[in-house]
Design a protein around this motif. Sequence first.
Motif, PDB file in Angstrom:
ATOM      1  N   THR A   1       0.842  -1.194   0.000  1.00  0.00           N
ATOM      2  CA  THR A   1       0.000   0.000   0.000  1.00  0.00           C
ATOM      3  C   THR A   1       0.880   1.248   0.000  1.00  0.00           C
ATOM      4  O   THR A   1       1.813   1.352   0.800  1.00  0.00           O
ATOM      5  CB  THR A   1      -0.916   0.022   1.246  1.00  0.00           C
ATOM      6  N   THR A   2       0.569   2.194  -0.879  1.00  0.00           N
ATOM      7  CA  THR A   2       1.308   3.453  -0.906  1.00  0.00           C
ATOM      8  C   THR A   2       0.932   4.265   0.328  1.00  0.00           C
ATOM      9  O   THR A   2      -0.242   4.581   0.545  1.00  0.00           O
ATOM     10  CB  THR A   2       0.992   4.257  -2.184  1.00  0.00           C
ATOM     11  N   VAL A   3       1.938   4.592   1.142  1.00  0.00           N
ATOM     12  CA  VAL A   3       1.713   5.361   2.373  1.00  0.00           C
ATOM     13  C   VAL A   3       2.261   6.781   2.275  1.00  0.00           C
ATOM     14  O   VAL A   3       1.992   7.605   3.145  1.00  0.00           O
ATOM     15  CB  VAL A   3       2.314   4.646   3.601  1.00  0.00           C
ATOM     16  N   TYR A   4       3.027   7.056   1.221  1.00  0.00           N
ATOM     17  CA  TYR A   4       3.576   8.403   1.038  1.00  0.00           C
ATOM     18  C   TYR A   4       3.855   8.619  -0.440  1.00  0.00           C
ATOM     19  O   TYR A   4       4.375   7.743  -1.113  1.00  0.00           O
ATOM     20  CB  TYR A   4       4.887   8.568   1.827  1.00  0.00           C
ATOM     21  N   ARG A   5       3.491   9.793  -0.909  1.00  0.00           N
ATOM     22  CA  ARG A   5       3.819  10.209  -2.275  1.00  0.00           C
ATOM     23  C   ARG A   5       4.209  11.679  -2.188  1.00  0.00           C
ATOM     24  O   ARG A   5       3.453  12.502  -1.692  1.00  0.00           O
ATOM     25  CB  ARG A   5       2.649   9.998  -3.222  1.00  0.00           C
ATOM     26  N   TYR A   6       5.400  11.991  -2.646  1.00  0.00           N
ATOM     27  CA  TYR A   6       5.971  13.335  -2.535  1.00  0.00           C
ATOM     28  C   TYR A   6       5.046  14.415  -3.087  1.00  0.00           C
ATOM     29  O   TYR A   6       4.878  15.474  -2.479  1.00  0.00           O
ATOM     30  CB  TYR A   6       7.323  13.363  -3.259  1.00  0.00           C
ATOM     31  N   SER A   7       4.416  14.182  -4.218  1.00  0.00           N
ATOM     32  CA  SER A   7       3.617  15.215  -4.882  1.00  0.00           C
ATOM     33  C   SER A   7       2.242  15.444  -4.255  1.00  0.00           C
ATOM     34  O   SER A   7       1.590  16.439  -4.561  1.00  0.00           O
ATOM     35  CB  SER A   7       3.459  14.888  -6.366  1.00  0.00           C
ATOM     36  N   THR A   8       1.802  14.545  -3.385  1.00  0.00           N
ATOM     37  CA  THR A   8       0.510  14.712  -2.742  1.00  0.00           C
ATOM     38  C   THR A   8       0.547  15.946  -1.845  1.00  0.00           C
ATOM     39  O   THR A   8       1.481  16.126  -1.070  1.00  0.00           O
ATOM     40  CB  THR A   8       0.146  13.465  -1.916  1.00  0.00           C
ATOM     41  N   HIS A   9      -0.462  16.766  -1.963  1.00  0.00           N
ATOM     42  CA  HIS A   9      -0.593  17.998  -1.172  1.00  0.00           C
ATOM     43  C   HIS A   9       0.504  19.017  -1.459  1.00  0.00           C
ATOM     44  O   HIS A   9       0.794  19.870  -0.628  1.00  0.00           O
ATOM     45  CB  HIS A   9      -0.654  17.689   0.329  1.00  0.00           C
ATOM     46  N   ARG A  10       1.133  18.921  -2.633  1.00  0.00           N
ATOM     47  CA  ARG A  10       2.114  19.920  -3.058  1.00  0.00           C
ATOM     48  C   ARG A  10       1.627  20.511  -4.375  1.00  0.00           C
ATOM     49  O   ARG A  10       0.983  19.844  -5.164  1.00  0.00           O
ATOM     50  CB  ARG A  10       3.493  19.305  -3.274  1.00  0.00           C
ATOM     51  N   MET A  11       2.027  21.739  -4.601  1.00  0.00           N
ATOM     52  CA  MET A  11       1.709  22.385  -5.870  1.00  0.00           C
ATOM     53  C   MET A  11       3.029  22.706  -6.560  1.00  0.00           C
ATOM     54  O   MET A  11       3.994  23.092  -5.909  1.00  0.00           O
ATOM     55  CB  MET A  11       0.903  23.659  -5.636  1.00  0.00           C
TER      56      MET A  11
END
Length: 110
Positions: free
Chosen positions: A48-58
Amino acid sequence: MTTVLQTTAIENGIKLFFTLKNTTEDAITYTFNTSQRFEVEVKNSEGTTVYRYSTHRMFTQVLGKLNLDKNEEKTFEATVTPLKPGDYIIRVWLTANEDQPEARSHFSIN
């Protein structure tokens, strides 16, 4: 092109260093459609993906380039927190329009 992914444990997570090295005889140019240059994905032992760098970033919508001459290196760094104790797989890759060199590593949080 070679890639190296180094991770260092920090409180509740890791700090990572993703290095690209141009091992070809020619200069290489990567182009980007945004200001984002790399992506980080962390999966737990269940996949399961628990972290993605681009999430919640613009990222700014601007064209960009990364030029690497013969034997030149570029290192990107990021901090991944919070992570619960457990085993993880991390994958980091360049978000270029052309080739997207990547590196993977396993790590544990105690």
